[in-house]
Design an enzyme around this catalytic site. Structure first.
Site, PDB file in Angstrom:
ATOM      1  N   TYR A 125       0.853  -1.195   0.000  1.00 23.10           N
ATOM      2  CA  TYR A 125       0.000   0.000   0.000  1.00 23.10           C
ATOM      3  C   TYR A 125       0.884   1.238   0.000  1.00 23.10           C
ATOM      4  O   TYR A 125       2.065   1.186   0.307  1.00 23.10           O
ATOM      5  CB  TYR A 125      -0.992  -0.006   1.168  1.00 23.10           C
ATOM      6  CG  TYR A 125      -0.412   0.306   2.530  1.00 23.10           C
ATOM      7  CD1 TYR A 125      -0.405   1.613   3.019  1.00 23.10           C
ATOM      8  CD2 TYR A 125       0.085  -0.700   3.348  1.00 23.10           C
ATOM      9  CE1 TYR A 125       0.094   1.897   4.278  1.00 23.10           C
ATOM     10  CE2 TYR A 125       0.586  -0.426   4.609  1.00 23.10           C
ATOM     11  CZ  TYR A 125       0.588   0.877   5.072  1.00 23.10           C
ATOM     12  OH  TYR A 125       1.086   1.159   6.317  1.00 23.10           O
ATOM     13  N   CYS A 126       0.281   2.358  -0.395  1.00 28.03           N
ATOM     14  CA  CYS A 126       0.984   3.647  -0.418  1.00 28.03           C
ATOM     15  C   CYS A 126      -0.031   4.713  -0.026  1.00 28.03           C
ATOM     16  O   CYS A 126      -0.830   4.497   0.873  1.00 28.03           O
ATOM     17  CB  CYS A 126       1.604   3.887  -1.795  1.00 28.03           C
ATOM     18  SG  CYS A 126       0.382   3.961  -3.137  1.00 28.03           S
ATOM     19  N   ASP A 127      -0.031   5.837  -0.722  1.00 24.63           N
ATOM     20  CA  ASP A 127      -0.996   6.902  -0.434  1.00 24.63           C
ATOM     21  C   ASP A 127      -2.345   6.622  -1.088  1.00 24.63           C
ATOM     22  O   ASP A 127      -3.386   6.710  -0.458  1.00 24.63           O
ATOM     23  CB  ASP A 127      -0.473   8.259  -0.928  1.00 24.63           C
ATOM     24  CG  ASP A 127       0.834   8.633  -0.271  1.00 24.63           C
ATOM     25  OD1 ASP A 127       0.850   8.760   0.961  1.00 24.63           O
ATOM     26  OD2 ASP A 127       1.831   8.759  -0.992  1.00 24.63           O
TER      27      ASP A 127
END
Length: 167
Positions: A125-127
């Site tokens: 996951y990231c932003d």
């Protein structure tokens, strides 16, 4: 094509020898992206895929897939055994992260790849999902096979009201 990500991450993931093919799913300005790459020294642009991946599919070209999870699927699966990778900047992580995640900034993945287990599923996951997909694509090219990118990533996680950990 993730236009803003091209100049930000080209230097981390591209090399000066391999040909570059740009894929445009959103009718962005080719010249602007090409110019950004050339300014960074990437003048080995081999071609463009106008019309994006739908055009690729319509011509019956070979494809590979990547597993995608919603944040609901991630939450449901947190009890399972996988390596949860947070690819955000350290400042974003300090504002809160998903419990049990391991932090490696997107741009550092190539030099810290040995920290990512090859014998476990990897969920990234990231932003918002752009960098997580970039990371998964890179890892797939490096021989990782069980990869999942989280759609909406931390933005969607917070929107769903799920808990975050702060140190």
């Amino acid at each position: 094509m993730w236009r803003d990500g091209v100049p930000a991450f080209a230097g981390w993931f591209l090399n000066y020898q391999d040909p570059i093919i740009l894929v445009d799913d959103q009718d962005h300005n080719w010249d602007e992206v090409r110019q950004a790459l050339v300014r960074l020294g990437f003048d080995n642009i081999y071609g463009y895929l106008a019309g994006g991946f739908p055009n690729w599919y319509l011509h019956a070209e070979k494809i590979e897939t990547l597993k995608l999870w919603s944040v609901q699927q991630l939450k449901e699966n947190l009890k399972n055994d996988f390596f949860l990778l947070d690819g955000r900047m350290i400042d974003d992580r300090q504002e809160g992260y998903i419990e049990g995640s391991h932090h490696i900034y997107t741009g550092e993945v190539p030099v810290r790849i040995s920290e990512i287990p090859r014998d476990h599923p990897v969920v990234v996951y990231c932003d918002s999902g752009f960098k997580s997909t970039l990371i998964c694509s890179y890892l797939k090219g490096e021989g990782f096979t069980d990869l999942t990118s989280v759609l909406g990533s931390m933005t969607a996680w917070k929107q769903a009201g799920y808990p975050v950990v702060k140190d």
